[in-house]
Write a protein that holds these residues in place. Structure first.
Motif, PDB file in Angstrom:
ATOM      1  N   LYS A 114       0.878   4.366  -6.750  1.00 40.95           N
ATOM      2  CA  LYS A 114       0.046   3.931  -8.123  1.00 40.95           C
ATOM      3  C   LYS A 114       1.013   4.170  -9.173  1.00 40.95           C
ATOM      4  N   GLU A 115       1.435   5.562  -9.187  1.00 43.99           N
ATOM      5  CA  GLU A 115       2.027   6.049 -10.439  1.00 43.99           C
ATOM      6  C   GLU A 115       2.972   5.129 -11.279  1.00 43.99           C
ATOM      7  N   THR A 120       6.817  -4.241  -8.475  1.00 47.81           N
ATOM      8  CA  THR A 120       6.419  -4.397  -7.146  1.00 47.81           C
ATOM      9  C   THR A 120       7.391  -5.031  -6.139  1.00 47.81           C
ATOM     10  N   HIS A 140       3.000   1.706 -11.222  1.00 52.25           N
ATOM     11  CA  HIS A 140       2.259   0.726 -11.896  1.00 52.25           C
ATOM     12  C   HIS A 140       1.651   1.480 -13.157  1.00 52.25           C
ATOM     13  N   GLU A 141       1.084   2.436 -12.910  1.00 51.25           N
ATOM     14  CA  GLU A 141       0.465   3.206 -14.094  1.00 51.25           C
ATOM     15  C   GLU A 141       1.444   3.440 -15.321  1.00 51.25           C
ATOM     16  N   GLN A 184       0.810  -1.167  -0.206  1.00 49.85           N
ATOM     17  CA  GLN A 184      -0.015  -0.054   0.001  1.00 49.85           C
ATOM     18  C   GLN A 184       0.556   1.422   0.007  1.00 49.85           C
TER      19      GLN A 184
END
Length: 309
Positions: A201-202, A222, A204-205, A197
């Motif tokens: 997220k950027e 990851t 992975h995007e 967490q």
């Protein structure tokens, strides 16, 4: 003609006050550390010093100690039983660590997705962590009972002959490993879930925009960003693995035929069965040295594979 400006020297009073300020600061720090420093000293440091002193003596817990110096250490280093106990401990770690990490990572990734009942499942998976080891060990001893255990009954219904589990020297350690990994999965899951967490997220995007597959995102995004959490889990799990005792003592007692006699189980046996407290203390310090060495190697090696930030 030029005029040079000279700064006044600091008064000598200020220089004299500096040591007082440092002393006052040290006193303040010591005051706030006292609530934890006192029990740490009384229940950890003093017993450790006492154990080290005992390791240099021969003592049966009743008669006065007799000084033997390093004889206990020399005897243990040449004892095949001690070497076997360390090998059994390493066997446990070799099976326990990959199982608990892979299982915990799988649960963490599953519970990191949007799914119904996610909060409830997190609590359910963490419940064994706060359960007494005696209860867990007795439960798994019943589940893995060769004659009437649920596991062998299920295997029999599938047409598979179940092994002897904790009654079989070849299957006793896998039984302990299975019970240990099941109990600690929730702890590893929580640590790795927090690490997942914390990954922005950027990243992975951006990888998805570049056309990276799910496996490549996991492998190159990851896992590297999860390495600090992985490092913590590995260090803690290794330390716990070297100190494994409760489940072994309850499920097998070190048997059958010494197949699960780990180091801490041998410390217990030396102390309460053979009344060799000096040898038991020496073995404890040998274990401490091994754990310290392994931990130092991990701390030094983290620079090569742990990614911070």
């Amino acid at each position: 003609m030029t005029v040079t400006e000279t700064r006044p020297k600091a008064p000598a009073v200020t220089a004299r006050r500096a040591p007082r300020r440092r002393l006052r600061y040290a006193g303040t720090v010591a005051f706030f550390l006292l609530p934890s420093a006192i029990p740490l000293t009384l229940f950890t440091l003093i017993p450790m010093a006492g154990s080290l002193w005992t390791s240099l003596h021969e003592w049966n817990l009743i008669t006065p100690m007799r000084w033997v110096g390093l004889a206990n250490y020399a005897e243990l280093l040449g004892d095949p039983g001690t070497r076997a106990a360390f090998l059994h401990t390493l066997y446990f770690i070799a099976g326990y660590l990959p199982l608990v990490y892979v299982g915990g990572l799988g649960l963490a990734m599953l519970l990191n997705t949007a799914m119904p009942g996610r909060a409830l499942l997190r609590g359910v998976y963490f419940l064994p962590v706060v359960t007494s080891w005696v209860v867990v060990a007795l439960m798994w001893k019943w589940l893995l009972n060769p004659a009437s255990g649920v596991v062998n009954q299920v295997l029999g219904a599938l047409g598979v002959q179940g092994p002897g589990w904790w009654t079989d020297p070849d299957w006793a350690m896998p039984s302990v490993i299975l019970a240990s990994a099941w109990k600690d999965l929730g702890f590893v899951m929580i640590i790795l879930l927090a690490g997942l967490q914390a990954i922005p997220k950027e990243f992975h995007e951006a990888a998805m925009v570049d056309g990276a597959s799910a496996w490549r995102r996991f492998r190159h995004v990851t896992l590297p960003l999860l390495s600090p959490s992985t490092f913590f889990v590995v260090v803690i799990s290794l330390i716990n693995g070297f100190q494994v005792f409760d489940q072994v003592h309850v499920m097998t007692g070190g048997g059958p035929a010494g197949a699960t006699e780990v180091v801490v189980e041998q410390v217990y046996t030396f102390t309460f069965q053979y009344q060799k407290a000096g040898a038991a203390s020496a073995l404890s310090w040998l274990l401490f040295a091994v754990v310290l060495l392994v931990t130092l190697v991990q701390v030094r090696g983290q620079r090569r594979w742990v990614t911070y930030g």
